[in-house]
Scaffold this motif. Structure first.
Motif, PDB file in Angstrom:
ATOM      1  N   ALA A 346     -18.543   0.785   8.681  1.00 31.05           N
ATOM      2  CA  ALA A 346     -17.913  -0.370   9.322  1.00 31.05           C
ATOM      3  C   ALA A 346     -18.443  -0.515  10.755  1.00 31.05           C
ATOM      4  O   ALA A 346     -18.640   0.476  11.462  1.00 31.05           O
ATOM      5  N   VAL A 347     -18.639  -1.768  11.142  1.00 31.69           N
ATOM      6  CA  VAL A 347     -19.127  -2.071  12.493  1.00 31.69           C
ATOM      7  C   VAL A 347     -18.095  -2.956  13.188  1.00 31.69           C
ATOM      8  O   VAL A 347     -17.764  -4.046  12.700  1.00 31.69           O
ATOM      9  N   VAL A 348     -17.558  -2.476  14.324  1.00 27.03           N
ATOM     10  CA  VAL A 348     -16.575  -3.223  15.110  1.00 27.03           C
ATOM     11  C   VAL A 348     -17.261  -3.752  16.373  1.00 27.03           C
ATOM     12  O   VAL A 348     -17.931  -2.993  17.090  1.00 27.03           O
ATOM     13  N   LEU A 349     -17.076  -5.019  16.614  1.00 22.46           N
ATOM     14  CA  LEU A 349     -17.627  -5.658  17.814  1.00 22.46           C
ATOM     15  C   LEU A 349     -16.530  -6.429  18.537  1.00 22.46           C
ATOM     16  O   LEU A 349     -15.862  -7.281  17.913  1.00 22.46           O
ATOM     17  N   PRO A 350     -16.326  -6.170  19.834  1.00 21.45           N
ATOM     18  CA  PRO A 350     -16.874  -5.029  20.581  1.00 21.45           C
ATOM     19  C   PRO A 350     -16.115  -3.757  20.223  1.00 21.45           C
ATOM     20  O   PRO A 350     -15.070  -3.820  19.572  1.00 21.45           O
ATOM     21  N   GLU A 360      -6.099 -13.444  25.895  1.00 20.36           N
ATOM     22  CA  GLU A 360      -6.280 -13.328  24.442  1.00 20.36           C
ATOM     23  C   GLU A 360      -7.467 -12.412  24.160  1.00 20.36           C
ATOM     24  O   GLU A 360      -8.459 -12.427  24.889  1.00 20.36           O
ATOM     25  N   LEU A 361      -7.348 -11.612  23.075  1.00 17.68           N
ATOM     26  CA  LEU A 361      -8.464 -10.745  22.695  1.00 17.68           C
ATOM     27  C   LEU A 361      -8.867 -11.037  21.263  1.00 17.68           C
ATOM     28  O   LEU A 361      -8.038 -11.375  20.412  1.00 17.68           O
ATOM     29  N   THR A 362     -10.171 -10.910  20.981  1.00 15.65           N
ATOM     30  CA  THR A 362     -10.720 -11.151  19.644  1.00 15.65           C
ATOM     31  C   THR A 362     -11.788 -10.099  19.364  1.00 15.65           C
ATOM     32  O   THR A 362     -12.653  -9.839  20.208  1.00 15.65           O
ATOM     33  N   ALA A 363     -11.726  -9.482  18.147  1.00 15.78           N
ATOM     34  CA  ALA A 363     -12.721  -8.495  17.719  1.00 15.78           C
ATOM     35  C   ALA A 363     -12.980  -8.680  16.236  1.00 15.78           C
ATOM     36  O   ALA A 363     -12.135  -9.198  15.490  1.00 15.78           O
ATOM     37  N   THR A 364     -14.160  -8.278  15.780  1.00 18.02           N
ATOM     38  CA  THR A 364     -14.514  -8.412  14.367  1.00 18.02           C
ATOM     39  C   THR A 364     -14.895  -7.049  13.793  1.00 18.02           C
ATOM     40  O   THR A 364     -15.308  -6.143  14.514  1.00 18.02           O
ATOM     41  N   CYS A 365     -14.729  -6.951  12.471  1.00 17.95           N
ATOM     42  CA  CYS A 365     -15.061  -5.701  11.753  1.00 17.95           C
ATOM     43  C   CYS A 365     -15.725  -6.090  10.437  1.00 17.95           C
ATOM     44  O   CYS A 365     -15.165  -6.868   9.659  1.00 17.95           O
ATOM     45  N   ASN A 366     -16.895  -5.547  10.137  1.00 13.20           N
ATOM     46  CA  ASN A 366     -17.625  -5.869   8.912  1.00 13.20           C
ATOM     47  C   ASN A 366     -18.298  -4.615   8.376  1.00 13.20           C
ATOM     48  O   ASN A 366     -18.663  -3.707   9.130  1.00 13.20           O
ATOM     49  N   ALA A 400      -2.239  -2.576  24.484  1.00  7.98           N
ATOM     50  CA  ALA A 400      -3.244  -1.548  24.749  1.00  7.98           C
ATOM     51  C   ALA A 400      -3.158  -0.419  23.730  1.00  7.98           C
ATOM     52  O   ALA A 400      -2.106  -0.150  23.153  1.00  7.98           O
ATOM     53  N   GLY A 401      -4.316   0.217  23.485  1.00 14.41           N
ATOM     54  CA  GLY A 401      -4.351   1.359  22.575  1.00 14.41           C
ATOM     55  C   GLY A 401      -5.581   1.327  21.703  1.00 14.41           C
ATOM     56  O   GLY A 401      -6.529   0.564  21.924  1.00 14.41           O
ATOM     57  N   THR A 402      -5.574   2.180  20.678  1.00 10.68           N
ATOM     58  CA  THR A 402      -6.699   2.295  19.752  1.00 10.68           C
ATOM     59  C   THR A 402      -6.360   1.612  18.443  1.00 10.68           C
ATOM     60  O   THR A 402      -5.330   1.915  17.820  1.00 10.68           O
ATOM     61  N   TYR A 403      -7.216   0.710  18.013  1.00  6.97           N
ATOM     62  CA  TYR A 403      -7.072   0.001  16.739  1.00  6.97           C
ATOM     63  C   TYR A 403      -8.105   0.545  15.766  1.00  6.97           C
ATOM     64  O   TYR A 403      -9.287   0.723  16.120  1.00  6.97           O
ATOM     65  N   LYS A 404      -7.645   0.787  14.547  1.00  6.01           N
ATOM     66  CA  LYS A 404      -8.546   1.319  13.524  1.00  6.01           C
ATOM     67  C   LYS A 404      -8.791   0.236  12.480  1.00  6.01           C
ATOM     68  O   LYS A 404      -7.861  -0.315  11.902  1.00  6.01           O
ATOM     69  N   CYS A 405     -10.065  -0.050  12.247  1.00  2.46           N
ATOM     70  CA  CYS A 405     -10.458  -1.007  11.204  1.00  2.46           C
ATOM     71  C   CYS A 405     -10.826  -0.216   9.954  1.00  2.46           C
ATOM     72  O   CYS A 405     -11.708   0.651   9.995  1.00  2.46           O
ATOM     73  N   VAL A 406     -10.134  -0.492   8.825  1.00  6.80           N
ATOM     74  CA  VAL A 406     -10.372   0.228   7.571  1.00  6.80           C
ATOM     75  C   VAL A 406     -10.866  -0.775   6.528  1.00  6.80           C
ATOM     76  O   VAL A 406     -10.181  -1.745   6.208  1.00  6.80           O
ATOM     77  N   VAL A 407     -12.076  -0.525   6.008  1.00  4.44           N
ATOM     78  CA  VAL A 407     -12.669  -1.381   4.973  1.00  4.44           C
ATOM     79  C   VAL A 407     -12.706  -0.580   3.671  1.00  4.44           C
ATOM     80  O   VAL A 407     -13.253   0.525   3.629  1.00  4.44           O
ATOM     81  N   THR A 408     -12.108  -1.128   2.619  1.00  2.00           N
ATOM     82  CA  THR A 408     -12.051  -0.444   1.324  1.00  2.00           C
ATOM     83  C   THR A 408     -12.605  -1.350   0.232  1.00  2.00           C
ATOM     84  O   THR A 408     -12.687  -2.567   0.380  1.00  2.00           O
ATOM     85  N   VAL A 409     -12.977  -0.693  -0.890  1.00  3.23           N
ATOM     86  CA  VAL A 409     -13.401  -1.416  -2.096  1.00  3.23           C
ATOM     87  C   VAL A 409     -12.295  -1.248  -3.126  1.00  3.23           C
ATOM     88  O   VAL A 409     -12.119  -0.140  -3.665  1.00  3.23           O
ATOM     89  N   PRO A 410     -11.511  -2.281  -3.401  1.00  4.33           N
ATOM     90  CA  PRO A 410     -10.363  -2.132  -4.305  1.00  4.33           C
ATOM     91  C   PRO A 410     -10.725  -1.650  -5.699  1.00  4.33           C
ATOM     92  O   PRO A 410      -9.912  -0.996  -6.355  1.00  4.33           O
ATOM     93  N   GLU A 411     -11.945  -1.934  -6.173  1.00  5.30           N
ATOM     94  CA  GLU A 411     -12.305  -1.573  -7.543  1.00  5.30           C
ATOM     95  C   GLU A 411     -12.557  -0.082  -7.719  1.00  5.30           C
ATOM     96  O   GLU A 411     -12.531   0.425  -8.849  1.00  5.30           O
ATOM     97  N   ILE A 412     -12.828   0.648  -6.624  1.00  2.00           N
ATOM     98  CA  ILE A 412     -13.174   2.072  -6.739  1.00  2.00           C
ATOM     99  C   ILE A 412     -12.306   2.871  -5.767  1.00  2.00           C
ATOM    100  O   ILE A 412     -12.365   2.653  -4.550  1.00  2.00           O
ATOM    101  N   ASP A 413     -11.518   3.775  -6.293  1.00  2.00           N
ATOM    102  CA  ASP A 413     -10.671   4.622  -5.452  1.00  2.00           C
ATOM    103  C   ASP A 413     -11.530   5.512  -4.564  1.00  2.00           C
ATOM    104  O   ASP A 413     -12.546   6.070  -5.002  1.00  2.00           O
TER     105      ASP A 413
END
Length: 610
Positions: A346-350, A360-366, A400-413
């Motif tokens: 996963a890539v988080v920007l920024p 206002e704050l905006t961030a992306t995760c892919n 304020a704090g740490t945000y965790k971006c979690v990307v999963t594939v629902p088809e595979i545990d």
């Protein structure tokens, strides 16, 4: 005339003698056989008919030796009953005679195999009439449960001779048990392709043990065949049967086709998995060698399997299993296709953001993946948003704090990736006030004061006293939204006020901690003080009540004797002046017309003084 008379008398005597002989004849009947299990009790019955009474009869029992001779074991007449000594039956037989029914019963206890003999019952009358009967005693013993053992090595269909399949054995039966071989519930008959070799052993106990060995010319169909033995044996009154367990044999035969498949994991495959390939031919010749090929790579198989560990997307593609018969050098092959799914990091920007309060704050995760993904944002273990983009308006210190971006594939545990975003909210320090800032502590104790300050940039914290003295900080750590500072102070005899002073480029904040010093003597926990003093107080109250009661009794006694209050008899109330000690108060009662006069000290004056 005399001659004729003599002839008549002679004829009468002959007829009388003949009639007496017929009347005195004894008849005996017995069963042909008596059957009994080894160890049980046998009863052999001898039925007789005779016109003589039992007292006129002689009864004897014999058994027939294997040489054909008779051996007497019992004798009985009108005067005696004798069991012969020194025979195998001396201590095991008993004879009962029932005259009314003409029955003689020989009972043999604890029958053994050697007791399988012929027994004779002989009955003789005093008039020389004699008859005998014979019965064969047959002894049986159930054999042990039969066992079967198959060959442990494989048998090739190309063998030129008959191959041993297995052997069956049944022990300790009597008479001799019989063994019959079966294949798939059908009895096997001796032929050119089937051979059965039986053998019999006589044990020292006289019981029989029988074994049987089966050999045959195997075919491919025998790979699934079940072989077993049926044992039949005689019992009193019939025949019984029992079977062994079923066995299979290993038959070697050449393959005509090869199949390859992924044994595990089941379902979709992901990067990092271990793939187990299974490759089998429809034959099982031990001379066949298997390999699996993928592009330029070749993998040897063990037990028809190969494991590829920690696979990547580069290992997707066609896998071919090849079987080579080392005797004929003929090849057979099969193939399967594998696709390894992937999920990039996963890539988080920024990755790090600083926003002012209210902004206002905006961030992306892919994350790149071969399958559909699901993205969620978490803070402090709690899901705050679902989607690739994190947007938050009107930022506060809580943002304020740490945000965790979690990307999963629902088809595979287990297929997931994650990345972090650190958010700082800029603003003046704000001290989080604890529940208690006013403290009471014993003198000489050390007290830890904690000050949690929110703000960014991280505030600078200085501890001071009321008179401006700077206190040395014990520890200071940065938190998600600011800093936490701790100072340790010693309580002296004077009260103390410590200030937590926080500041950064956006402002400052302060918080006072008041510490009241208490002496060690008063520092006893309140519960203990109450618990120890309550008993003392109760005791003091009781003692005071008793002293007051005693004092009251003494005063009353002295009063009655006129020793107190200046009393010496009747007082003169006719004086023109009354002192302040002789003030009289008139009191009336609703229940009497008499007045009671009380002195100023509350003394009750008698009527004579009124």
């Amino acid at each position: 005339m005399d001659v004729r008379l003599s002839a008549s008398l002679l004829a009468g005597i002959v007829l009388l003698f003949h009639g007496f002989t017929a009347w005195a004849m004894v008849e005996v009947s017995m069963e042909d056989r008596v059957e009994v299990f080894k160890g049980d009790t046998a009863q052999i019955t001898c039925m007789f008919t005779s016109d003589d009474g039992i007292g006129a009869l002689t009864i004897q029992w014999f058994y027939v030796l294997r040489t054909g001779e008779k051996q007497k074991i019992y004798y009985q007449d009108a005067t005696m009953q004798v069991v012969d000594r020194g025979t195998p039956f001396t201590d095991r037989i008993m004879v009962n005679v029932t005259a009314a029914t003409g029955e003689v019963v020989l009972t043999i206890a604890d029958v053994q195999i050697k007791d399988q003999l012929e027994f004779i019952c002989l009955v003789k009358s005093l008039t020389d009439g004699v008859s005998e009967g014979r019965t064969r005693l047959l002894v049986f013993e159930r054999p042990d449960f039969p066992t079967i053992e198959g060959v442990q090595t494989g048998i090739s269909v190309h063998e030129d001779t008959l191959s041993k399949i297995g052997s069956c054995e049944v022990k300790n039966g009597f008479p001799k048990p019989n063994i019959t071989w079966y294949r798939n519930n059908a009895p096997l008959r001796v032929s050119d392709v089937v051979k059965v070799m039986p053998s019999t052993t006589t044990e020292s106990s006289g019981l029989f043990s029988v074994s049987s060995e089966l050999s045959l010319k195997v075919t491919k169909e025998d790979k699934d065949a079940q072989f077993y033995c049926e044992v039949t044996y005689l019992v009193p009154g019939g025949t019984r049967m029992t079977e062994t367990s079923r066995i299979n044999i290993t038959v070697y035969y050449p393959s005509t086709a090869v199949h390859v498949w992924v044994e595990s994991p089941k379902g979709k495959i992901k990067e990092g998995d271990s793939i187990t390939f299974n490759c089998h031919g429809n034959g099982n010749s031990p001379s066949s060698v298997y390999v699996i090929r993928h592009e330029d790579n070749e993998y040897g198989l063990e037990s028809n399997m190969v494991v590829l560990k920690n696979v990547t997307r580069l290992q997707s593609g066609l896998y071919e299993c090849i079987s080579t018969d080392m005797e004929t050098f003929e090849d057979l092959s099969g193939n399967t296709t594998v696709f390894v799914n992937y999920l990039d990091h996963a890539v988080v920007l920024p990755t790090n953001m600083e926003v002012a309060q209210g902004e206002e704050l905006t961030a992306t995760c892919n994350a790149l993946s071969s399958l559909q993904t699901h993205t969620a944002w978490f803070k402090d273990g709690r899901e705050v948003l679902v989607g690739h983009t994190l947007t938050m308006k009107d930022a506060t210190f809580d943002t304020a704090g740490t945000y965790k971006c979690v990307v999963t594939v629902p088809e595979i545990d287990g297929m997931e990736t994650m990345a972090n975003l650190r958010v700082h909210v800029k603003g003046a320090p704000k001290i989080i006030k604890p529940e208690q800032t006013d403290l009471e502590e014993s003198v000489a104790n050390m007290v830890d004061l904690t000050c949690h300050v929110r703000g960014f940039p991280a505030p600078s914290v200085i501890w001071t006293t009321r008179d401006g003295k700077v206190l040395e900080t014990t520890s200071q750590t940065e938190t998600e939204d600011g800093v936490q500072s701790v100072v340790s102070v010693e309580v002296t005899s004077e009260d103390l006020t410590a200030f937590c002073n926080a500041s950064n480029e956006y402002g400052a904040d302060a918080l006072a901690f008041n510490i009241k010093a208490i002496q060690a003597a008063t520092a006893i926990p309140p519960k203990k003080i109450r618990k120890e003093s309550s008993g003392v107080i109760i005791a003091v109250i009781i003692i005071c009540i008793l002293l007051l009661a005693i004092l009251g009794s003494v005063l009353y006694f002295l009063y009655k004797k006129g020793k107190i209050c200046g009393r010496s008899g009747k007082q003169d109330l006719t004086k023109e002046k009354s002192s302040k000690d002789n003030i009289v108060v008139e009191m009336k009662s609703d229940n009497t017309e008499d007045a009671i006069l009380l002195g100023v000290n509350g003394e009750k004056l008698p009527p004579s003084n009124q």
